[in-house]
Design an enzyme around this catalytic site. Sequence first.
Site, PDB file in Angstrom:
ATOM      1  N   GLY A   1      14.353  18.183 -20.016  1.00 54.42           N
ATOM      2  CA  GLY A   1      14.036  18.007 -18.599  1.00 54.42           C
ATOM      3  C   GLY A   1      13.708  16.565 -18.265  1.00 54.42           C
TER       4      GLY A   1
ATOM      5  N   GLY B   1      12.842  15.495 -15.228  1.00 50.15           N
ATOM      6  CA  GLY B   1      12.118  15.449 -13.953  1.00 50.15           C
ATOM      7  C   GLY B   1      10.923  14.516 -14.096  1.00 50.15           C
ATOM      8  CG  PHE B   2       8.288  13.635 -10.721  1.00 53.40           C
ATOM      9  CD1 PHE B   2       8.743  12.351 -10.501  1.00 53.40           C
ATOM     10  CD2 PHE B   2       8.244  14.518  -9.656  1.00 53.40           C
ATOM     11  CE1 PHE B   2       9.153  11.948  -9.239  1.00 53.40           C
ATOM     12  CE2 PHE B   2       8.656  14.128  -8.387  1.00 53.40           C
ATOM     13  CZ  PHE B   2       9.110  12.844  -8.176  1.00 53.40           C
ATOM     14  N   GLY B   3       7.904  15.103 -15.020  1.00 47.22           N
ATOM     15  CA  GLY B   3       7.139  15.347 -16.243  1.00 47.22           C
ATOM     16  C   GLY B   3       7.811  14.750 -17.465  1.00 47.22           C
TER      17      GLY B   3
ATOM     18  CD  GLU C   1       7.711  16.984   3.118  1.00 50.72           C
ATOM     19  OE1 GLU C   1       6.961  16.053   2.812  1.00 50.72           O
ATOM     20  OE2 GLU C   1       8.492  17.506   2.303  1.00 50.72           O
TER      21      GLU C   1
HETATM   22  C1  FAD Z   1      11.619  20.140  -1.769  1.00 55.63           C
HETATM   23  C2  FAD Z   1      10.478  19.672  -2.631  1.00 55.63           C
HETATM   24  C3  FAD Z   1       9.572  18.735  -2.133  1.00 55.63           C
HETATM   25  C4  FAD Z   1       8.507  18.300  -2.915  1.00 55.63           C
HETATM   26  N1  FAD Z   1       7.647  17.368  -2.404  1.00 55.63           N
HETATM   27  C5  FAD Z   1       6.628  16.908  -3.168  1.00 55.63           C
HETATM   28  C6  FAD Z   1       5.737  15.901  -2.686  1.00 55.63           C
HETATM   29  O1  FAD Z   1       5.873  15.428  -1.558  1.00 55.63           O
HETATM   30  N2  FAD Z   1       4.737  15.479  -3.498  1.00 55.63           N
HETATM   31  C7  FAD Z   1       4.576  15.990  -4.763  1.00 55.63           C
HETATM   32  O2  FAD Z   1       3.658  15.571  -5.475  1.00 55.63           O
HETATM   33  N3  FAD Z   1       5.398  16.944  -5.238  1.00 55.63           N
HETATM   34  C8  FAD Z   1       6.423  17.407  -4.483  1.00 55.63           C
HETATM   35  N4  FAD Z   1       7.257  18.375  -4.970  1.00 55.63           N
HETATM   36  C9  FAD Z   1       6.997  18.935  -6.297  1.00 55.63           C
HETATM   37  C10 FAD Z   1       7.520  18.027  -7.393  1.00 55.63           C
HETATM   38  O3  FAD Z   1       8.827  17.588  -7.086  1.00 55.63           O
HETATM   39  C11 FAD Z   1       7.508  18.842  -8.675  1.00 55.63           C
HETATM   40  O4  FAD Z   1       6.180  19.223  -8.934  1.00 55.63           O
HETATM   41  C12 FAD Z   1       8.026  18.015  -9.817  1.00 55.63           C
HETATM   42  O5  FAD Z   1       9.368  17.659  -9.611  1.00 55.63           O
HETATM   43  C13 FAD Z   1       7.910  18.824 -11.098  1.00 55.63           C
HETATM   44  O6  FAD Z   1       8.344  17.993 -12.143  1.00 55.63           O
HETATM   45  P1  FAD Z   1       8.878  18.609 -13.478  1.00 55.63           P
HETATM   46  O7  FAD Z   1       9.213  17.463 -14.370  1.00 55.63           O
HETATM   47  O8  FAD Z   1       7.905  19.623 -13.972  1.00 55.63           O
HETATM   48  O9  FAD Z   1      10.185  19.426 -13.088  1.00 55.63           O
HETATM   49  P2  FAD Z   1      11.497  18.985 -12.312  1.00 55.63           P
HETATM   50  O10 FAD Z   1      11.318  17.745 -11.528  1.00 55.63           O
HETATM   51  O11 FAD Z   1      11.981  20.203 -11.608  1.00 55.63           O
HETATM   52  O12 FAD Z   1      12.511  18.636 -13.489  1.00 55.63           O
HETATM   53  C14 FAD Z   1      12.988  19.611 -14.368  1.00 55.63           C
HETATM   54  C15 FAD Z   1      14.240  19.062 -15.030  1.00 55.63           C
HETATM   55  O13 FAD Z   1      14.613  19.968 -16.057  1.00 55.63           O
HETATM   56  C16 FAD Z   1      16.014  20.122 -16.051  1.00 55.63           C
HETATM   57  N5  FAD Z   1      16.294  21.428 -16.636  1.00 55.63           N
HETATM   58  C17 FAD Z   1      15.818  22.628 -16.235  1.00 55.63           C
HETATM   59  N6  FAD Z   1      16.253  23.609 -17.041  1.00 55.63           N
HETATM   60  C18 FAD Z   1      17.031  23.014 -17.977  1.00 55.63           C
HETATM   61  C19 FAD Z   1      17.777  23.503 -19.090  1.00 55.63           C
HETATM   62  N7  FAD Z   1      17.795  24.802 -19.410  1.00 55.63           N
HETATM   63  N8  FAD Z   1      18.477  22.613 -19.831  1.00 55.63           N
HETATM   64  C20 FAD Z   1      18.467  21.286 -19.523  1.00 55.63           C
HETATM   65  N9  FAD Z   1      17.773  20.774 -18.489  1.00 55.63           N
HETATM   66  C21 FAD Z   1      17.066  21.623 -17.725  1.00 55.63           C
HETATM   67  C22 FAD Z   1      16.402  20.022 -14.587  1.00 55.63           C
HETATM   68  O14 FAD Z   1      17.766  19.640 -14.441  1.00 55.63           O
HETATM   69  C23 FAD Z   1      15.431  18.957 -14.087  1.00 55.63           C
HETATM   70  O15 FAD Z   1      15.996  17.663 -14.161  1.00 55.63           O
HETATM   71  C24 FAD Z   1       8.341  18.823  -4.219  1.00 55.63           C
HETATM   72  C25 FAD Z   1       9.254  19.762  -4.721  1.00 55.63           C
HETATM   73  C26 FAD Z   1      10.318  20.179  -3.946  1.00 55.63           C
HETATM   74  C27 FAD Z   1      11.312  21.180  -4.507  1.00 55.63           C
END
Ligand code: FAD
Length: 256
Positions: A16, A18-20, A175
């Site tokens: 993943g 994403g941000f994390g 939003e």
């Molecule tokens: C529309 C929207 C608006 C938001 N606005 C805000 C905001 O204004 N402020 C704020 O703080 N937060 C906001 N958030 C929340 C924030 O974006 C999430 O909390 C954050 O993105 C979570 O980060 P993450 O790394 O956990 O997951 P994600 O950012 O979802 O990243 C997960 C990654 O894992 C990858 N992945 C998933 N499954 C698999 C797999 N099986 N194999 C390979 N890759 C995989 C995906 O492709 C993705 O790139 C918003 C969310 C959304 C949907």
Amino acid sequence: MVLNEITKHPRIVIVGGGFGGLELAKSLKKFDGEVLLIDRHNYHIFQPLLYQVATGSIQAESIVFPLRKIFHNQDNVTFVYSNVLSVNAASNTITTTDGEVNYDYLVLATGSDTNFFGNKEIEHYAMPMKNVTEALNIRSLILQNLEVAFLEKDPDKKQALLNFVIVGGGPTGVELSGAIAEFRNHVLHKDYPEQKEANMKVYLVEGKTELLAAMSTEASVNAKKNLLEMGVEIYNDVHVKSYDGELLMIDNGTNI
Ligand SMILES: Cc1cc2nc3c(=O)[nH]c(=O)nc-3n(C[C@H](O)[C@H](O)[C@H](O)COP(=O)(O)OP(=O)(O)OC[C@H]3O[C@@H](n4cnc5c(N)ncnc54)[C@H](O)[C@@H]3O)c2cc1C
């Protein structure tokens, strides 16, 4: 690259980007080992601005960043574009669409998915907004509805095409409904002069008694006030019972 051969122990596999996952990989700049970052997209999505992509105010390219580029200056990170299918903890491997991957440490940072609260009908017909494809689908639907409404002669069918319902009054719903209302208030008459602004309806449906329930009272009150001023019709303290692709039924007896 041979995925199941570790070139330098320990190997940390992060699933993943994403941000994390990104924060973790960047924080491992001085780590003396191998970091494999795996994602099913080769770009990072800045999710907070998805609503602007969905309403056409910015291009999708503005909110995606190539994952490989982010790690140009970090030699211990290798990016792998693949979909992870399962974790085999007993053998310290994961199965991907491109084969097995060995790890010493595994971090799953795969984010979350839209919660439909078990309602299969809504899951089938509603449009979620968690990634760029889904945001672009919403944008296409909005514009397509306006085009079809232009030629539609039946007033009920025309109105249905001009009704936009957002379910969920958290940050994303607030939003998105605001952005669609802005589009209606400022763009519609230029691009679609034949459509009356008053005919395009934006509804926001929220189960709790206020919007932005997880935020401060001030934020909640201001969000509602501003949306109402923009002409968003808000239903609080109600739940969507069903949506069959045409008719949305709310448990206060309202049908849209
Ligand atoms: C529309 C929207 C608006 C938001 N606005 C805000 C905001 O204004 N402020 C704020 O703080 N937060 C906001 N958030 C929340 C924030 O974006 C999430 O909390 C954050 O993105 C979570 O980060 P993450 O790394 O956990 O997951 P994600 O950012 O979802 O990243 C997960 C990654 O894992 C990858 N992945 C998933 N499954 C698999 C797999 N099986 N194999 C390979 N890759 C995989 C995906 O492709 C993705 O790139 C918003 C969310 C959304 C949907």
